[in-house]
Each structure stands twice: as structure tokens, then as C-alpha cells.
Design a protein around this motif. Structure first.
Motif, PDB file in Angstrom:
ATOM      1  N   LYS A 185      65.556 -15.478  74.044  1.00  0.00           N
ATOM      2  CA  LYS A 185      66.278 -14.832  73.665  1.00  0.00           C
ATOM      3  C   LYS A 185      67.943 -14.851  73.069  1.00  0.00           C
ATOM      4  N   LEU A 186      68.393 -16.206  73.427  1.00  0.00           N
ATOM      5  CA  LEU A 186      70.161 -15.831  73.510  1.00  0.00           C
ATOM      6  C   LEU A 186      69.702 -17.208  72.240  1.00  0.00           C
ATOM      7  N   ILE A 187      68.802 -17.574  71.225  1.00  0.00           N
ATOM      8  CA  ILE A 187      69.286 -18.180  70.194  1.00  0.00           C
ATOM      9  C   ILE A 187      69.042 -16.574  68.584  1.00  0.00           C
ATOM     10  N   ASP A 188      69.002 -17.356  67.496  1.00  0.00           N
ATOM     11  CA  ASP A 188      68.686 -15.960  66.106  1.00  0.00           C
ATOM     12  C   ASP A 188      67.311 -16.967  65.675  1.00  0.00           C
ATOM     13  N   TRP A 189      66.321 -16.175  65.818  1.00  0.00           N
ATOM     14  CA  TRP A 189      65.586 -16.941  65.371  1.00  0.00           C
ATOM     15  C   TRP A 189      65.084 -16.430  63.453  1.00  0.00           C
ATOM     16  N   PRO A 190      65.064 -17.298  62.537  1.00  0.00           N
ATOM     17  CA  PRO A 190      64.877 -17.406  61.658  1.00  0.00           C
ATOM     18  C   PRO A 190      63.251 -16.684  60.948  1.00  0.00           C
ATOM     19  N   PRO A 191      63.643 -15.853  59.941  1.00  0.00           N
ATOM     20  CA  PRO A 191      62.720 -15.452  59.489  1.00  0.00           C
ATOM     21  C   PRO A 191      61.475 -15.358  59.211  1.00  0.00           C
ATOM     22  N   HIS A 192      61.432 -16.885  59.100  1.00  0.00           N
ATOM     23  CA  HIS A 192      59.766 -17.205  58.969  1.00  0.00           C
ATOM     24  C   HIS A 192      58.927 -17.144  60.367  1.00  0.00           C
ATOM     25  N   LEU A 193      59.968 -17.579  61.064  1.00  0.00           N
ATOM     26  CA  LEU A 193      59.172 -18.445  62.947  1.00  0.00           C
ATOM     27  C   LEU A 193      59.496 -16.331  63.826  1.00  0.00           C
ATOM     28  N   THR A 194      59.765 -15.851  62.990  1.00  0.00           N
ATOM     29  CA  THR A 194      60.182 -14.341  63.992  1.00  0.00           C
ATOM     30  C   THR A 194      58.656 -13.461  63.069  1.00  0.00           C
ATOM     31  N   ALA A 195      58.385 -13.820  62.015  1.00  0.00           N
ATOM     32  CA  ALA A 195      57.457 -13.325  61.095  1.00  0.00           C
ATOM     33  C   ALA A 195      55.720 -13.614  61.984  1.00  0.00           C
ATOM     34  N   LYS A 196      55.908 -15.360  61.698  1.00  0.00           N
ATOM     35  CA  LYS A 196      54.681 -15.692  62.310  1.00  0.00           C
ATOM     36  C   LYS A 196      54.185 -15.241  63.805  1.00  0.00           C
ATOM     37  N   TYR A 197      55.670 -15.306  64.678  1.00  0.00           N
ATOM     38  CA  TYR A 197      55.734 -14.749  66.234  1.00  0.00           C
ATOM     39  C   TYR A 197      56.050 -13.293  66.302  1.00  0.00           C
ATOM     40  N   PRO A 198      55.376 -12.232  66.445  1.00  0.00           N
ATOM     41  CA  PRO A 198      56.235 -10.404  66.577  1.00  0.00           C
ATOM     42  C   PRO A 198      56.389 -10.985  67.623  1.00  0.00           C
ATOM     43  N   ASP A 199      55.239 -11.467  68.632  1.00  0.00           N
ATOM     44  CA  ASP A 199      55.910 -11.372  70.582  1.00  0.00           C
ATOM     45  C   ASP A 199      56.583 -12.391  71.038  1.00  0.00           C
ATOM     46  N   LEU A 200      58.071 -13.104  70.902  1.00  0.00           N
ATOM     47  CA  LEU A 200      59.108 -14.076  70.982  1.00  0.00           C
ATOM     48  C   LEU A 200      58.065 -14.589  72.257  1.00  0.00           C
ATOM     49  N   GLU A 201      58.467 -13.755  72.872  1.00  0.00           N
ATOM     50  CA  GLU A 201      58.559 -13.518  75.263  1.00  0.00           C
ATOM     51  C   GLU A 201      57.285 -14.730  75.325  1.00  0.00           C
ATOM     52  N   ALA A 202      56.429 -13.807  74.724  1.00  0.00           N
ATOM     53  CA  ALA A 202      54.954 -14.150  75.229  1.00  0.00           C
ATOM     54  C   ALA A 202      54.736 -15.559  74.788  1.00  0.00           C
ATOM     55  N   SER A 203      54.988 -16.131  73.413  1.00  0.00           N
ATOM     56  CA  SER A 203      54.608 -17.152  72.894  1.00  0.00           C
ATOM     57  C   SER A 203      55.537 -18.073  72.006  1.00  0.00           C
ATOM     58  N   ALA A 204      56.427 -18.029  74.008  1.00  0.00           N
ATOM     59  CA  ALA A 204      57.857 -18.715  73.521  1.00  0.00           C
ATOM     60  C   ALA A 204      57.460 -19.883  73.425  1.00  0.00           C
ATOM     61  N   THR A 205      56.124 -21.119  74.192  1.00  0.00           N
ATOM     62  CA  THR A 205      55.741 -22.250  74.229  1.00  0.00           C
ATOM     63  C   THR A 205      55.668 -22.474  72.607  1.00  0.00           C
ATOM     64  N   GLU A 206      55.056 -21.941  72.356  1.00  0.00           N
ATOM     65  CA  GLU A 206      54.545 -22.419  70.798  1.00  0.00           C
ATOM     66  C   GLU A 206      55.255 -21.646  69.595  1.00  0.00           C
ATOM     67  N   ALA A 207      56.145 -21.160  69.797  1.00  0.00           N
ATOM     68  CA  ALA A 207      57.557 -20.614  69.034  1.00  0.00           C
ATOM     69  C   ALA A 207      58.540 -21.656  68.532  1.00  0.00           C
ATOM     70  N   LEU A 208      58.665 -21.892  70.458  1.00  0.00           N
ATOM     71  CA  LEU A 208      60.572 -23.499  70.403  1.00  0.00           C
ATOM     72  C   LEU A 208      59.692 -24.308  70.073  1.00  0.00           C
ATOM     73  N   ARG A 209      58.208 -24.869  69.949  1.00  0.00           N
ATOM     74  CA  ARG A 209      57.554 -26.155  69.346  1.00  0.00           C
ATOM     75  C   ARG A 209      58.299 -26.098  68.274  1.00  0.00           C
ATOM     76  N   ASP A 210      58.019 -24.458  67.117  1.00  0.00           N
ATOM     77  CA  ASP A 210      58.179 -24.839  65.883  1.00  0.00           C
ATOM     78  C   ASP A 210      59.344 -25.112  66.081  1.00  0.00           C
ATOM     79  N   TYR A 211      60.224 -23.894  66.421  1.00  0.00           N
ATOM     80  CA  TYR A 211      61.929 -23.217  65.895  1.00  0.00           C
ATOM     81  C   TYR A 211      62.511 -25.178  66.275  1.00  0.00           C
ATOM     82  N   PHE A 212      62.314 -26.219  67.108  1.00  0.00           N
ATOM     83  CA  PHE A 212      62.866 -27.702  67.550  1.00  0.00           C
ATOM     84  C   PHE A 212      62.178 -28.716  66.550  1.00  0.00           C
TER      85      PHE A 212
END
Length: 630
Positions: free
Chosen positions: A544-571
Motif C-alpha cells: 500500500k505504501l509504494i507507487d506501483w509501475p503501470p505494467h505491474l498494476t495491469a498484471k496484478y489487479p488485486d495487489l493486496e490479494a497477490s502481495a507475495t507474487e506482485a512484490l516478487r516481480d517488484y523486487f
């Protein structure tokens, strides 16, 4: 002319040292290694004005403060004449009996009083120096960095053998005078004569040693006080300003506050009237105010240069300018001295002080052009990168006070070109530190210091930041580069640790052979270590704290539910941009993976063990780290 070898014994924090110096050198090492001590030692031997101080040395100039022999007491602590009796029982020290000798050096039976001894070998003498010091010159072999002592006179004709001079400073405590003494001698005369020949102030001026300390304020530099930089420049140019009589006469005719409206003259008149009631006029009449005591010495102290800065014309005393401006003024004056003398040895501490990077480089280049030899100390990468490998003198001192020079030997995987290109980002900090943590990659190099700092904030009694432990982190670039990078710093006498992902047995063995402590986790990547061993609450909060890049917000519409997978890509996306470090910086202790917490404790215990480990860090001999237990 250059100092080719410097030997120091019992001076400040150095019990013993013999350092070979190139024509141009930068001395580097962690704080309190001994860099300033070497420059101060050179100043004691070669500085023309250094021995004018009374006394020239004090208790703190002796190694560990020991200046008395066993059973020896200062003059006012023992019975009268005890010092003389001790002297009578001991052989004469060099210089005893001469006008400039070391009179009063005492020693207890079986143990002489400690003595500061500093020897400087000067090679590549000028024709003027050869003529002046001819009776005491020797021959220096630049090929072997030793004095030529073969019984073959024809050997001195070789191009690599040049005339040289050795000079030695002795410092000691004199119990009869209850004070400290110091003398400088031609070294050959110490061995060849019962009355060694002093190396005089005039001799030192012929050598031309200039020393600019890092803490010099320059408050006297542009005054006319004796010994100031301006006074030295005037003497070198043989300028004798004939201004004293006119100035004194002008001031003598000026009466301060003589205007009756000010009220001061009236008070002085009343004092004069009262004075006449008690004493005859011959005792003193008519008190009035003058500008000064009207002597040359007073004028020397009060005359100073004013400088206008900025856009206006208002001028202020030069020593009231900014630190950087003062330093550059002092440097400009020293360079003027070097230019006038044409043949000087220039020593300077930390030219980067209050100076921007481009000016640091300019200082180094200009001084190298002006001086026959330059010796710098520095912590600035912009200064250090201006010196070649063979001009970089890495210093290390062991627990017994033995100071030694170490050579930077680049491993096969680090080519000179890479060393120069990555000096600021990868090598500089490690050369200046005592303890090195070699990290496998950029992620570990950025994240692990942040973890240690965060844990030390949360629980300071258990954890410590790497900065507080004196540990700098170096990015090896890959797991295969860890052994070579660790070896580079280990051979420079540093304590070396490593942090990495799970390694194959062969590479793990190579790393362990070079490091004192290996921190290796069982995951294939640092991101896996964190994601698998933190809490979902921490991941969702950070999402909830970070500014997500557009390509990841498109890939993970529900960031909270997919936090682990989304953050793996973000890291992975922010691998070179501190993404995972930012996550760890906002975690609680429980949210930081247990392996990282244990690693922080392990490195703290290794660097600064508690009372159970002996109450402090055990001394480690340079290069001995790899032999420690893992």
C-alpha cells in the motif's frame, strides 16, 4: 629530491615502522592507523621550525606514553641527584657530552629509557644539496630500495644508484631538567663520532619540507608574524619591507579619543590632576591613549590581510572567510613557496576538506607539478583515483603498534581498467576501512546494511548497525567474484566477511578460504529469503505504501490479494534501486526473517564480542582472518 624511506620507533601510536615511499604518494587507511603520525614524524626530522617549540615533544609523543626507564623517576619525584647517579651508571647515549647532545638521557640498570627515533632517507639530491651535505652522503639503490654498501666503488655509476642522505631525530626525557628534549643529527655522524653532528635549521631549509595539516585554520597565514606563510614568502623573495618606522611614527602622532565630546580626554585630565597631588611630575604626567605599544612585534601581530568576497566591495579579515576559502588561500601560499624554492617535498593532509571535487583534483595536479615529491593523506575517492596503484600506500597497524605498508595486488578477475572505472563505487570504501563485508550482488549490498541499521534502532542492546561496527559493504558483482574480492582486501590486512546465497560446495570452499565469517543462507536468491520468511501483514502494508509501475498494476489487479507474487516481480524490477531494502527498513523485528536477525547478531559478535568473549574485540594480525574458525 624525495624521501625514499621513513623509519619510526616509539613515536605516538607506532612502536616500529619502516615505510618505502614513491615519488608521489597518497597514504590511506582507516582512522587512527598512523597516517598523520608518519607526516608528523617527517616534520620532526625535516621541518625547519618544528624544533623551535619548547619542548619539541611531550609525554603523549612516546609510544603508549612510556618515556621513563624502569626505576627512573622525574627530577621532582625522587631524591636530589638520582638522575645524575643513573647517568653515571650507564653508557653515554649518542650526543652525550656535546653542545647539541642528548644530555640527561637516563636508563635503569638493564633497561634504557624509551627514546623516540625517526630516520629519514632522502634520495635524488640536487647539486646544491650534494655540495652542502657531501661529508655525510651515501648511495641509494632504487632497484632494491636499499642503501648501496658493496665494496665496489664502480657500482655507484649505475643509473639506478643515486647519492642520498640519512637524517635521524632523537627525542627523550631528561630527568635532571624534568623536561623533554629533541635533536636531529646526520645519521652517519651518530655511528662515526662520539659527538654527532646536528642537522641544523639551515640544513632543513635546504631540504625544503612543507607540511600542511588538515586542521590548520590559517589565522596567521596572511599576517606578518614571524614564521607565518607570508613572512616565509617575503624572506624567500628577499623582500624586506622598510615600513616599520613610518608606520610607528604615524601611529605615535595619533592620539585616540582626543575629542573632548567623547568624554575620555576629560577623565584622563582628572587623573592627571590627581596624580600631581601625590607625586612629582618626573614620575609621570599626562596619560593619553595610543593605538599600540609601538613596537615592530606588535605591528607584526596586528597587521593582517583583508579580502572582499561576493559581489560587494566590503572586505573582512581573511581568516573570517569560509573554511574552503581559507584552505585554498593557505594552499595557494604554500604552492607559492614551492614554486619559489623549486625543489620541495610537499606533505598535505586531506586536501578535500571543505573543497568541491573538481578543486580537489586541481590541487593534486598543481602540487604534483610544483613539488619534487608530494605526500597526501585522504579519504576522498576524487583524490585517491588520481594516484596509480604503485603510488597508493595502504597502511595497516597491528595490536603491537607495528605499522606496515601493504601493496594493492589486483586479482586476475579485476583488471586495472575495471579498477579505475569502478574505483569510486566498488573499491575506494574498502581501502579506507578495517572491516569489509563482501556481498554477492547489489541487492545484498544495499539490503543487509539497512537490516542491521533497522534492528539496531528497534533493539540496540542486541543488534548493531554495520556503520557502528566499522564494517563497509562491497558489492562483488557475482558469486564467482567473492573469493577474489575477499582475497584482495584480506591481503591488505583487512578483516573480511561475506554474505551470499546458497553456494555449491566448491565455491563455498573458495570463499571460506578467504573470509573470517561466511553468512550464507539456504535460498537461491535474497528475494526468496525475504518473501518466504516475513509475514503477510508486512507485505500487504508495504504494497500500500509504494507507487506501483503501470505494467505491474495491469498484471496484478488485486495487489493486496497477490502481495507475495506482485512484490516478487517488484523486487526484481527494482533490483538495482533499493526496492527490497525499502521493504526491510519498515519492518518490525518479528517481520524481519530470522536468518537475517541471526546474521546481524553473528557479525556483531565477531566484530565486538561481549564480556563473555573477553570484553572487547580481540586483536587480529593482518591477513590472519582466513585462518579463524568459521
Amino acid at each position: 629530491m624525495r624521501v625514499c624511506r621513513l623509519s619510526v620507533a616509539n613515536f605516538r601510536g607506532v612502536k616500529a615502522a619502516t615505510i618505502l615511499l614513491p615519488k608521489h604518494a597518497v597514504l590511506i587507511g582507516d582512522n587512527n592507523t598512523g597516517k598523520t603520525t608518519l607526516l608528523e614524524a617527517l616534520d620532526l626530522v625535516l621541518g625547519p621550525d618544528r624544533l623551535n617549540r619548547q619542548p619539541p615533544i611531550d609525554e603523549h609523543d612516546f609510544f603508549r606514553g612510556k618515556y621513563l626507564g624502569a626505576g627512573t623517576e622525574p627530577a621532582d619525584a625522587g631524591a636530589e641527584g638520582a638522575g645524575a647517579e643513573a647517568n653515571a651508571a650507564q653508557p653515554e647515549a649518542p650526543g652525550d657530552g656535546g653542545a647539541d647532545g642528548a644530555d640527561g638521557v637516563v636508563a635503569a640498570v638493564g633497561e634504557e629509557a624509551p627514546r623516540i627515533e625517526i630516520e629519514v632517507a632522502i634520495a635524488d639530491l640536487t647539486e646544491e644539496q650534494k655540495a652542502r651535505f657531501g661529508d655525510y652522503t651515501e648511495f641509494w639503490d632504487a632497484a632494491t630500495d636499499t642503501f648501496y654498501e658493496e665494496a665496489n666503488p664502480a657500482g655507484v655509476d649505475a643509473a639506478h644508484i643515486t647519492e642520498a642522505l640519512r637524517v635521524t631525530f632523537h627525542g627523550w626525557y631528561d630527568p635532571e631538567e624534568d623536561d623533554f628534549e629533541g635533536r636531529t643529527y646526520f645519521t652517519r655522524s651518530l655511528a662515526e663520532s662520539d659527538n654527532p653532528v646536528p642537522f641544523s635549521k639551515k640544513d632543513k631549509q635546504v631540504c625544503g619540507f612543507l607540511y600542511l595539516r588538515s586542521l590548520r585554520t590559517g589565522s596567521r597565514a596572511l599576517s606578518l608574524e614571524r614564521g607565518s606563510l607570508l613572512d616565509i614568502i617575503l624572506r624567500l623573495k628577499e623582500v624586506r619591507p622598510q615600513m616599520w618606522e613610518d608606520t610607528l611614527a604615524t601611529l605615535a602622532g595619533y592620539s585616540v579619543a582626543s575629542d573632548p565630546e567623547l568624554g575620555i580626554s576629560g577623565v584622563l585630565e582628572s587623573i592627571n590632576t590627581a596624580l600631581k597631588k601625590y607625586v612629582p611630575k618626573e614620575w609621570g604626567i599626562e596619560p593619553h591613549l595610543k593605538v599600540s605599544n609601538l613596537t615592530r612585534e606588535h605591528l607584526r601581530k596586528v597587521i593582517t590581510a583583508f579580502i572582499a568576497t561576493g559581489e560587494g566591495s566590503h572586505a573582512a579579515p581573511f581568516y573570517r572567510q569560509g573554511t574552503g576559502t581559507i584552505n585554498m588561500l593557505v594552499l595557494a601560499m604554500l604552492s607559492q613557496i614551492a614554486e619559489d624554492k623549486q625543489n620541495v617535498i610537499f606533505a598535505m593532509e586531506e586536501p578535500e576538506t571543505a573543497i568541491p571535487p573538481y578543486a580537489q583534483k586541481r590541487i593534486v595536479h598543481e602540487i604534483r607539478k610544483l613539488a619534487s615529491q608530494t605526500i597526501f593523506t585522504s579519504h576522498s575517492p576524487y583524490v585517491l583515483e588520481e594516484f596509480a596503484l604503485d603510488e597508493t600506500v595502504v597502511l595497516g597497524r597491528d595490536a603491537n603498534g607495528v605499522l606496515a605498508k601493504r601493496v594493492i595486488a589486483l586479482p586476475d578477475s579485476v583488471k586495472p581498467k575495471r579498477y579505475r572505472q569502478e574505483f569510486r563505487t566498488r573499491f575506494c570504501e574498502g581501502l579506507l576501512a578495517r572491516r569489509i563485508l563482501v556481498a554477492e550482488g547489489a541487492t545484498e549490498a544495499a539490503a543487509f546494511p539497512v537490516v542491521c541499521r533497522r534492528l539496531s534502532e528497534l533493539k540496540p542492546n542486541t543488534y548493531s548497525s554495520l556503520e557502528a561496527l566499522g564494517v563497509c559493504t562491497i558489492d562483488a558483482g557475482s558469486q564467482n567474484s567473492i573469493p577474489d574480492m575477499a582475497k584482495l582486501y584480506r591481503e591488505l590486512g583487512r578483516r573480511v566477511f561475506a554474505i551470499c546465497d546458497k553456494q555449491e560446495a566448491a565455491n563455498k570452499a573458495l570463499i571460506e578460504a578467504q573470509v573470517e565469517l561466511l553468512l550464507m543462507h539456504d535460498e537461491k536468491g535474497f528475494e526468496d529469503l525475504v518473501l518466504k520468511n516475513t509475514t503477510q501483514e508486512a507485505l500487504k502494508r508495504f504494497a500500500k505504501l509504494i507507487d506501483w509501475p503501470p505494467h505491474l498494476t495491469a498484471k496484478y489487479p488485486d495487489l493486496e490479494a497477490s502481495a507475495t507474487e506482485a512484490l516478487r516481480d517488484y523486487f526484481g524490477w527494482t533490483k538495482a534501486n533499493w526496492g527490497i531494502a525499502d521493504f526491510l527498513a519498515q519492518c518490525s523485528e518479528a517481520e524481519i526473517p530470522a536468518w537475517l536477525r541471526e546474521a546481524c547478531v553473528a557479525i556483531k559478535d565477531t566484530c565486538a564480542p561481549g564480556p563473555a568473549g573477553g570484553g572487547g574485540e580481540a586483536p587480529v594480525e593482518p591477513g590472519a582472518g582466513a585462518d579463524a574458525a568459521h
